[in-house]
Design an enzyme around this catalytic site. Sequence first.
Site, PDB file in Angstrom:
ATOM      1  CE  LYS A  64       7.465  18.564 124.151  1.00 44.28           C
ATOM      2  NZ  LYS A  64       6.253  19.008 123.553  1.00 44.28           N
TER       3      LYS A  64
ATOM      4  CE  LYS B 183       6.874  20.016 120.437  1.00 47.44           C
ATOM      5  NZ  LYS B 183       5.480  20.463 120.490  1.00 47.44           N
TER       6      LYS B 183
HETATM    7  C1  PBG Z   1       1.927  20.166 121.109  1.00 50.52           C
HETATM    8  C2  PBG Z   1       2.760  19.540 122.156  1.00 50.52           C
HETATM    9  C3  PBG Z   1       3.286  18.237 122.191  1.00 50.52           C
HETATM   10  C4  PBG Z   1       3.883  18.094 123.442  1.00 50.52           C
HETATM   11  C5  PBG Z   1       3.753  19.307 124.090  1.00 50.52           C
HETATM   12  N1  PBG Z   1       3.066  20.186 123.294  1.00 50.52           N
HETATM   13  C6  PBG Z   1       3.170  17.137 121.222  1.00 50.52           C
HETATM   14  C7  PBG Z   1       3.911  17.163 119.952  1.00 50.52           C
HETATM   15  O1  PBG Z   1       4.597  18.100 119.613  1.00 50.52           O
HETATM   16  O2  PBG Z   1       3.747  16.192 119.239  1.00 50.52           O
HETATM   17  C8  PBG Z   1       4.548  16.848 123.937  1.00 50.52           C
HETATM   18  C9  PBG Z   1       4.527  16.673 125.419  1.00 50.52           C
HETATM   19  C10 PBG Z   1       4.860  15.326 125.920  1.00 50.52           C
HETATM   20  O3  PBG Z   1       5.191  14.368 125.190  1.00 50.52           O
HETATM   21  O4  PBG Z   1       4.804  15.173 127.144  1.00 50.52           O
HETATM   22  N2  PBG Z   1       2.593  20.542 119.957  1.00 50.52           N
END
Ligand code: PBG
Length: 323
Positions: free
Chosen positions: A248, A195
């Site tokens: 992601k 991520k």
């Molecule tokens: C929580 C999380 C996030 C997303 C998914 N889980 C936000 C982040 O990490 O700031 C992002 C999902 C999206 O942008 O569609 N940590």
Amino acid sequence: MGFPETRLRRLRRTEALRSLVRETALEPGDLVLPLFVDAGLEAPAPVESMPGVRRHPVTGAGEVARAAQKAGLGGVLLFGQARAKGPDAPDAVAEDAAVPEALRRMKDAAPSLALAADVCLCAYTDHGHCGVLGPQGVENDPSLALLARTAVNYAKAGADLVAPSDMMDGRVGAIRRALDGEGLHDTAILSYAAKYASAFYGPFREAQASAPRAGDRKGYQMDPGNVREALREIGLDLDEGADVVMVKPALAYLDVIRAARERFDVPIAAYSVSGEYSALKAAAERGWIDERAAVLESLLAMRRAGADLVVTYHALDAARWLG
Ligand code: PBG
């Protein structure tokens, strides 16, 4: 043999021929719909930054799950809104919080849908970071127990998959041990393994009110320049017991999905995030692109890169278009 004996256009002449030799398929069953649930709502509320996306009252969760099941989607991924935020994320571990309440309703309403729940602290902490804040900033090891308790909370409420998105080191192992300690051997872990610290999460943070109050997430989410590191992250999560690993965002990281596909023989997920969704929506609203064609092409690209399943806010529309 080359031209003129070889003519690649021969197999592009009709849709029937193209369909016979198409290498990658996209089906509703490959898609997972992210859902925002909020115990404080009486009726669905639009998310300003994500046209077409709504936050749902917990009481409406069953209905939403039925619609997703009817559309043939593979699953849904739940995000909850906290009733009250605090430094130790009280609503992440509360049995009557939005996510566990919604899970119970969805399980009854749509038993054949896979239910996944996002496991993170950022929507539940008053500081908005994904882990516990200490004098050294976001502290890794003290965050693990809280994340594991959150995962157990969701698994007990009926989640088929728990999906840690916090990017703390060691959280997959901590969650696996906690689940097994409670006899929850059948709950799978869908780990947000690679991520990235991405600008494409902007619209989501508005939907979830989960932007960090100070600082950013670069101290735990990955640097966009790195792909070898993504493979290390994925390898570690698999060693700790992840069942599915996720990359992601998706569109800007197709090379990471491809690299993961070539290295690991495990199920790989791609998360097409809020910024990807809203950018296509905004261009379509202005008539600058054909929404249906652009969305299906993007989702197909994620599958072609090597993703088995795709998490996307377009899931219901895409399922309808795939008919
Ligand atoms: C929580 C999380 C996030 C997303 C998914 N889980 C936000 C982040 O990490 O700031 C992002 C999902 C999206 O942008 O569609 N940590």
